[in-house]
Scaffold this motif. Structure first.
Motif, PDB file in Angstrom:
ATOM      1  N   HIS A 195       0.803  -1.226   0.000  1.00  0.00           N
ATOM      2  CA  HIS A 195       0.000   0.000   0.000  1.00  0.00           C
ATOM      3  C   HIS A 195       0.836   1.277   0.000  1.00  0.00           C
ATOM      4  O   HIS A 195       0.336   2.339  -0.361  1.00  0.00           O
ATOM      5  N   TYR A 196       2.099   1.154   0.397  1.00  0.00           N
ATOM      6  CA  TYR A 196       2.951   2.343   0.471  1.00  0.00           C
ATOM      7  C   TYR A 196       4.232   2.200  -0.355  1.00  0.00           C
ATOM      8  O   TYR A 196       5.116   3.044  -0.265  1.00  0.00           O
ATOM      9  N   ALA A 197       4.326   1.129  -1.138  1.00  0.00           N
ATOM     10  CA  ALA A 197       5.461   0.914  -2.055  1.00  0.00           C
ATOM     11  C   ALA A 197       6.807   0.932  -1.335  1.00  0.00           C
ATOM     12  O   ALA A 197       7.775   1.525  -1.808  1.00  0.00           O
ATOM     13  N   PHE A 198       6.866   0.242  -0.196  1.00  0.00           N
ATOM     14  CA  PHE A 198       8.117   0.136   0.548  1.00  0.00           C
ATOM     15  C   PHE A 198       8.970  -1.009   0.039  1.00  0.00           C
ATOM     16  O   PHE A 198       8.462  -2.068  -0.346  1.00  0.00           O
ATOM     17  N   SER A 199      10.275  -0.802   0.075  1.00  0.00           N
ATOM     18  CA  SER A 199      11.222  -1.906  -0.020  1.00  0.00           C
ATOM     19  C   SER A 199      11.518  -2.361   1.405  1.00  0.00           C
ATOM     20  O   SER A 199      11.869  -1.550   2.262  1.00  0.00           O
ATOM     21  N   ILE A 200      11.349  -3.657   1.665  1.00  0.00           N
ATOM     22  CA  ILE A 200      11.586  -4.211   2.999  1.00  0.00           C
ATOM     23  C   ILE A 200      12.986  -4.829   3.007  1.00  0.00           C
ATOM     24  O   ILE A 200      13.228  -5.866   2.381  1.00  0.00           O
ATOM     25  N   ILE A 201      13.908  -4.179   3.688  1.00  0.00           N
ATOM     26  CA  ILE A 201      15.297  -4.636   3.745  1.00  0.00           C
ATOM     27  C   ILE A 201      15.517  -5.372   5.058  1.00  0.00           C
ATOM     28  O   ILE A 201      15.440  -4.776   6.141  1.00  0.00           O
ATOM     29  N   VAL A 202      15.773  -6.660   4.972  1.00  0.00           N
ATOM     30  CA  VAL A 202      16.038  -7.470   6.155  1.00  0.00           C
ATOM     31  C   VAL A 202      17.545  -7.552   6.370  1.00  0.00           C
ATOM     32  O   VAL A 202      18.296  -7.926   5.464  1.00  0.00           O
ATOM     33  N   ALA A 203      17.978  -7.174   7.552  1.00  0.00           N
ATOM     34  CA  ALA A 203      19.391  -7.313   7.907  1.00  0.00           C
ATOM     35  C   ALA A 203      19.670  -8.785   8.186  1.00  0.00           C
ATOM     36  O   ALA A 203      19.108  -9.368   9.111  1.00  0.00           O
ATOM     37  N   ASP A 204      20.542  -9.380   7.378  1.00  0.00           N
ATOM     38  CA  ASP A 204      20.798 -10.821   7.448  1.00  0.00           C
ATOM     39  C   ASP A 204      22.295 -11.058   7.265  1.00  0.00           C
ATOM     40  O   ASP A 204      22.839 -10.822   6.182  1.00  0.00           O
ATOM     41  N   ALA A 214      22.539  -2.414  -1.947  1.00  0.00           N
ATOM     42  CA  ALA A 214      21.111  -2.330  -1.610  1.00  0.00           C
ATOM     43  C   ALA A 214      20.417  -1.278  -2.466  1.00  0.00           C
ATOM     44  O   ALA A 214      20.984  -0.222  -2.771  1.00  0.00           O
ATOM     45  N   ASP A 215      19.183  -1.567  -2.849  1.00  0.00           N
ATOM     46  CA  ASP A 215      18.367  -0.621  -3.602  1.00  0.00           C
ATOM     47  C   ASP A 215      17.579   0.230  -2.604  1.00  0.00           C
ATOM     48  O   ASP A 215      16.684  -0.263  -1.923  1.00  0.00           O
ATOM     49  N   VAL A 216      17.925   1.503  -2.526  1.00  0.00           N
ATOM     50  CA  VAL A 216      17.229   2.416  -1.606  1.00  0.00           C
ATOM     51  C   VAL A 216      16.626   3.579  -2.401  1.00  0.00           C
ATOM     52  O   VAL A 216      16.626   4.720  -1.958  1.00  0.00           O
ATOM     53  N   SER A 217      16.070   3.267  -3.548  1.00  0.00           N
ATOM     54  CA  SER A 217      15.587   4.303  -4.454  1.00  0.00           C
ATOM     55  C   SER A 217      14.215   4.845  -4.076  1.00  0.00           C
ATOM     56  O   SER A 217      13.778   5.853  -4.609  1.00  0.00           O
ATOM     57  N   GLY A 218      13.506   4.174  -3.166  1.00  0.00           N
ATOM     58  CA  GLY A 218      12.174   4.651  -2.780  1.00  0.00           C
ATOM     59  C   GLY A 218      11.997   4.629  -1.282  1.00  0.00           C
ATOM     60  O   GLY A 218      12.931   4.904  -0.526  1.00  0.00           O
ATOM     61  N   ASN A 219      10.782   4.283  -0.839  1.00  0.00           N
ATOM     62  CA  ASN A 219      10.524   4.139   0.591  1.00  0.00           C
ATOM     63  C   ASN A 219      11.199   2.876   1.119  1.00  0.00           C
ATOM     64  O   ASN A 219      11.141   1.821   0.478  1.00  0.00           O
ATOM     65  N   LEU A 264      22.105   2.227   8.819  1.00  0.00           N
ATOM     66  CA  LEU A 264      21.359   3.482   8.715  1.00  0.00           C
ATOM     67  C   LEU A 264      22.235   4.619   8.197  1.00  0.00           C
ATOM     68  O   LEU A 264      21.757   5.496   7.465  1.00  0.00           O
ATOM     69  N   TYR A 265      23.511   4.600   8.556  1.00  0.00           N
ATOM     70  CA  TYR A 265      24.408   5.619   8.008  1.00  0.00           C
ATOM     71  C   TYR A 265      24.469   5.502   6.484  1.00  0.00           C
ATOM     72  O   TYR A 265      24.360   6.507   5.763  1.00  0.00           O
ATOM     73  N   GLU A 266      24.641   4.287   5.987  1.00  0.00           N
ATOM     74  CA  GLU A 266      24.753   4.102   4.537  1.00  0.00           C
ATOM     75  C   GLU A 266      23.447   4.459   3.833  1.00  0.00           C
ATOM     76  O   GLU A 266      23.453   5.119   2.780  1.00  0.00           O
ATOM     77  N   ILE A 267      22.331   4.065   4.412  1.00  0.00           N
ATOM     78  CA  ILE A 267      21.044   4.387   3.785  1.00  0.00           C
ATOM     79  C   ILE A 267      20.804   5.888   3.789  1.00  0.00           C
ATOM     80  O   ILE A 267      20.396   6.477   2.782  1.00  0.00           O
ATOM     81  N   ARG A 268      21.088   6.537   4.909  1.00  0.00           N
ATOM     82  CA  ARG A 268      20.867   7.981   4.979  1.00  0.00           C
ATOM     83  C   ARG A 268      21.862   8.743   4.100  1.00  0.00           C
ATOM     84  O   ARG A 268      21.549   9.819   3.582  1.00  0.00           O
ATOM     85  N   ARG A 269      23.040   8.190   3.898  1.00  0.00           N
ATOM     86  CA  ARG A 269      23.984   8.828   2.985  1.00  0.00           C
ATOM     87  C   ARG A 269      23.423   8.876   1.572  1.00  0.00           C
ATOM     88  O   ARG A 269      23.641   9.835   0.833  1.00  0.00           O
ATOM     89  N   ARG A 270      22.635   7.866   1.225  1.00  0.00           N
ATOM     90  CA  ARG A 270      22.087   7.786  -0.126  1.00  0.00           C
ATOM     91  C   ARG A 270      20.675   8.349  -0.238  1.00  0.00           C
ATOM     92  O   ARG A 270      20.179   8.558  -1.333  1.00  0.00           O
ATOM     93  N   ILE A 271      20.024   8.556   0.895  1.00  0.00           N
ATOM     94  CA  ILE A 271      18.727   9.228   0.916  1.00  0.00           C
ATOM     95  C   ILE A 271      18.882  10.427   1.829  1.00  0.00           C
ATOM     96  O   ILE A 271      18.641  10.327   3.045  1.00  0.00           O
ATOM     97  N   PRO A 272      19.284  11.573   1.316  1.00  0.00           N
ATOM     98  CA  PRO A 272      19.550  12.719   2.175  1.00  0.00           C
ATOM     99  C   PRO A 272      18.322  13.148   2.963  1.00  0.00           C
ATOM    100  O   PRO A 272      17.181  12.964   2.533  1.00  0.00           O
ATOM    101  N   LEU A 273      18.571  13.689   4.140  1.00  0.00           N
ATOM    102  CA  LEU A 273      17.477  14.212   4.965  1.00  0.00           C
ATOM    103  C   LEU A 273      16.736  15.312   4.229  1.00  0.00           C
ATOM    104  O   LEU A 273      17.342  16.120   3.504  1.00  0.00           O
ATOM    105  N   ARG A 274      15.416  15.349   4.421  1.00  0.00           N
ATOM    106  CA  ARG A 274      14.623  16.419   3.817  1.00  0.00           C
ATOM    107  C   ARG A 274      14.937  17.742   4.504  1.00  0.00           C
ATOM    108  O   ARG A 274      15.170  17.796   5.706  1.00  0.00           O
ATOM    109  N   THR A 275      14.932  18.823   3.723  1.00  0.00           N
ATOM    110  CA  THR A 275      15.185  20.138   4.311  1.00  0.00           C
ATOM    111  C   THR A 275      13.874  20.847   4.591  1.00  0.00           C
ATOM    112  O   THR A 275      12.838  20.500   4.030  1.00  0.00           O
TER     113      THR A 275
END
Length: 275
Positions: A195-204, A214-219, A264-275
């Motif tokens: 319903h929200y088009a999330f990618s579910i990334i499981v740490a394994d 990792a694909d972090v192009s969306g939610n 989370l550091y790597e994901i946030r590096r590739r998805i910058p915080l909203r301003t």
């Protein structure tokens, strides 16, 4: 006229101070809709938030400091209990609570829709699946706050971020990130996915795919599992990606709190915080 009520106490054996006296009633506190914050940084971050404060227990020195930092208006309606240092030292963990503690009121739980609706996309959220140690939960929450996670989902098999040790180890981060307790995490993750088009990334730790691919192009929702067994069998099928952190020297994994910081550091590096 004071906005708060000051009570000078020489004994902890009064009903209003019951939450402060022991570390062993945290489940009862959750049922009552309260939590305990302890230590200077955690309490001041609570006061910097919009969360309701029920009472505070501290030394006179801390009271002077708090009034200087936040002002009397923030203490409106709060019962302030002042005690000498020897009395506060009788409470287990004095080195950690430092002579200042507070009881706060838990925020009302929201639905998934209510939680996500006011936040602009793309979303970055975290799900906790079976983390049983409150200290680990607290550090993960602290990392979530530090890396701008939008919300935290907590499974029914996980320790709550509102437990006393979790609040302390979050260093007040729990006041910065919305938390949603969910009865059935797999269903909630499926809802995110469909319903929200999330990618579910499981740490394994045993996944073939590494973090940098990792694909972090969306939610994105990152799922962190139990300290020993990892993500549960019920949650594994919801994954759209299974990701591991590359290791050296024959090490196969990190503590879940450390792993959350790296991912989370790597994901946030590739998805910058909203301003």
């Amino acid at each position: 006229m004071n906005e708060y009520r000051v009570h000078r106490v020489t004994s902890l054996e009064i009903p209003q101070l019951a939450p402060y006296r022991t570390l062993r009633r945290t489940a009862q506190h959750l049922q009552e809709g309260i939590f305990v914050a302890e230590g200077g940084k955690v309490v001041t971050r609570l006061l910097d938030s919009h969360w309701r404060v029920v009472s505070m227990l501290m030394t006179d020195e801390w009271f002077t400091t708090i009034l200087f930092l936040v002002g009397a208006e923030r203490l409106h309606g709060v019962d302030v209990f002042l005690a000498g240092k020897p009395l506060l030292e009788s409470i287990v963990g004095f080195r950690l609570h430092q002579g200042i503690m507070a009881v706060g009121k838990l925020p009302a739980e929201r639905s998934l829709h209510e939680l996500l609706a006011p936040i602009p996309q793309p979303y970055v959220i975290v799900a906790l699946d079976g983390l049983v140690h409150a200290e680990n939960v607290g550090v993960v929450v602290r990392n979530c706050a530090a890396f701008g996670v939008d919300a935290i989902l907590v499974s029914s098999t996980s320790a709550s971020p509102y437990l006393r040790r979790a609040v302390r180890n979050s260093m007040g981060g729990v006041f910065r990130v919305p938390v949603l307790h969910v009865e059935h995490l797999p269903l909630t993750l499926d809802e995110l996915k469909h319903h929200y088009a999330f990618s579910i990334i499981v740490a394994d730790a045993h996944a073939e795919r590494t973090l940098e691919s990792a694909d972090v192009s969306g939610n994105v929702c990152v799922v962190f599992g139990n300290e020993d067994k990892g993500v549960s069998e019920d949650v594994q099928p919801t994954a759209t990606q299974r990701i591991r952190i590359p290791m050296h020297n024959a090490m196969d994994s990190l503590n879940v709190a450390s792993a959350s910081a790296v991912m989370l550091y790597e994901i946030r590096r590739r998805i910058p915080l909203r301003t």
